[in-house]
Design an enzyme around this catalytic site. Structure first.
Site, short mmCIF file in Angstrom:
data_model
loop_
_atom_site.label_atom_id
_atom_site.label_comp_id
_atom_site.label_asym_id
_atom_site.label_seq_id
_atom_site.Cartn_x
_atom_site.Cartn_y
_atom_site.Cartn_z
N GLY A 176 0.79 -1.22 0.00
CA GLY A 176 0.00 0.00 0.00
C GLY A 176 0.82 1.27 0.00
O GLY A 176 0.25 2.37 0.10
N ASP A 177 2.14 1.15 -0.13
CA ASP A 177 2.99 2.34 -0.16
C ASP A 177 4.14 2.07 -1.13
O ASP A 177 4.00 1.25 -2.04
CB ASP A 177 3.49 2.68 1.24
N GLY A 229 1.20 -0.36 -5.45
CA GLY A 229 2.10 0.40 -4.59
C GLY A 229 2.28 1.80 -5.12
O GLY A 229 1.61 2.24 -6.05
N HIS A 230 3.24 2.52 -4.51
CA HIS A 230 3.49 3.91 -4.86
C HIS A 230 4.77 4.10 -5.67
O HIS A 230 5.27 5.22 -5.79
CB HIS A 230 3.56 4.78 -3.59
N GLY A 231 5.30 3.01 -6.20
CA GLY A 231 6.47 3.12 -7.07
C GLY A 231 7.77 2.86 -6.34
O GLY A 231 7.81 2.36 -5.22
#
Length: 409
Positions: A232-233, A255-257
């Site tokens: 989730g991040d 995700g956030h990359g």
């Protein structure tokens, strides 16, 4: 040899072993020593009282097993056999007297305690002050994060425990394990050097808060390769104080990359120098190749950064420099000087209309930014893509498909 003679020999050997024990020279309780001098002695946590029943907290027993292995003075392996173990906060503390490296072999599953009050240091399992350690075994660390995510703070709050940490470790390896549903970050390498992280599977829901796959800070010579991460991040976040970080063959999403930062949130943060991210595939992430810094930061530098050979599959914000990250309440611009940054051979589809957004600080504009062979197309549902470059004039080369915008002017 006759049976009577075999029994007599056994009694002689047993007596000799007992004599050595009385002299303090026998192996630790629970250890199973190898036949050859260079074979690791096995320290099985169940022999120290840890129960693989999925219910009984074995934190103290695990620490006792580690201490026996760490202080054994011989090659040692701490083993978690098949089964489900439960543990609260566990610190595997060095330095050790074993010839390096000591091995932690997780064959079964370790379940994190759901009682947040037992985590006093913000970490579930921490390996500290050890020179030479290998964590492996094919098993799973299950953080049982769903029991705690509702208590998560804001970005980077650090209130929920990291599942696995290496702190002040030299010559460490984390390989061939699974990290599942961490309460906070799944793994963290900090104040360490000469670390390899490879062949991990890291999994948590896309909406789980602050569950970075791997966070690296204040470390040098860290090699990260062949990870499959969906959280989730950030799949991987590279924080402050790092030098010579190599990241390759990462499959990321959700995700956030893969991010450098966030940088500049706290006073006295140290420079970042030499980060390469190569041969990675990102799918359905909210960001791709990203560098992020806060407003009102201390003066610092982030330089020598390379993102190369990256595939973006329906990724929002495939290429981002954001020097206004999470800074709505801070008026002073970021003072993180970003320089010597290279985006090369990045291709795929953008789920956002702005595929390239280099938004640098007005106080310290980005310097030495290069974009070569960038081929991005709009993902289904996106009519067209564009690029934006603020407070930087990147050098462009090779074949570029960036859409309309300031980066090609």
């Amino acid at each position: 040899m006759a049976l009577r003679e075999i029994k007599a020999l056994y009694l002689v050997l047993a007596s000799a072993a007992l004599l050595l024990c009385n002299k303090g020279e026998c192996s630790s309780f629970g250890a199973r020593r190898g036949l050859a001098a260079d074979v690791e002695t096995v320290f099985d946590v169940t022999k120290f009282g840890a129960r693989p029943d999925g219910r009984t907290d074995g934190s103290l027993q695990m620490i006792r097993a580690w201490n026996a292995a760490c202080k054994s003075g011989a090659p040692a392996k701490l083993v978690f056999p098949p089964g489900k173990f439960v543990a609260g906060e566990v610190v595997f503390q060095g330095p050790c007297t074993t010839p390096t490296p000591i091995t932690i072999e997780i064959q079964g599953t370790i379940l994190s305690s759901t009682d947040l009050s037992v985590f006093t240091q913000g970490v579930w399992i921490s390996i500290e002050n050890v020179n030479g350690v290998i964590v492996t075994g094919g098993g799973t660390l299950d953080g049982r994060g769903a029991s705690a995510w509702e208590y998560a703070g804001g970005d980077g709050a650090g209130l929920l425990p990291v599942s696995l940490q290496m702190l002040k470790v030299q010559n460490g390896v984390i390989q061939n394990i699974n990290l599942l549903n961490s309460k906070g970050f799944h793994s963290k390498v900090t104040w360490s050097a000469n670390i390899t992280v490879s062949d991990l599977t890291i999994t948590a829901p896309a909406d789980s808060p602050n569950t970075d796959g791997l966070h690296i800070s204040s470390s040098q010579n860290v090699n990260v390769t062949n990870l499959t991460i969906g959280t989730g991040d950030d799949c991987i976040s590279v924080g402050e104080g790092n030098t010579n970080i190599a990241i390759s063959k990462i499959t990321c999403g959700p995700g956030h990359g893969i991010s450098i930062g966030s940088l500049g949130k706290r006073p006295a943060e140290k420079d970042v120098n030499g980060v390469t991210v190569t041969n990675c595939t990102l799918t359905g992430t909210t960001n791709g190749a990203r560098i992020k810094t806060y407003h009102a930061s201390p003066p610092m530098r982030a330089s020598g950064i390379v993102y190369e050979d990256i595939i973006m599959n329906v990724v929002r914000n495939p290429i981002v420099i954001d020097q206004h990250y999470n800074s709505r309440k801070k008026n002073q611009p970021s003072r993180v000087q970003i320089s010597d940054v290279h985006f090369r051979n990045i291709r795929g589809t953008s789920a956002s209309p702005v595929a390239v957004n280099l938004d640098c600080s007005q106080a310290v504009p980005c310097q030495g930014v290069e974009m070569v062979d960038i081929n991005l197309a709009p993902a289904p549902g996106v009519a067209a893509i564009s690029s934006a470059c603020i407070n930087t004039k990147p050098t462009l080369g090779g074949k570029l498909t960036l859409g309309q915008g300031g980066c090609q002017q």
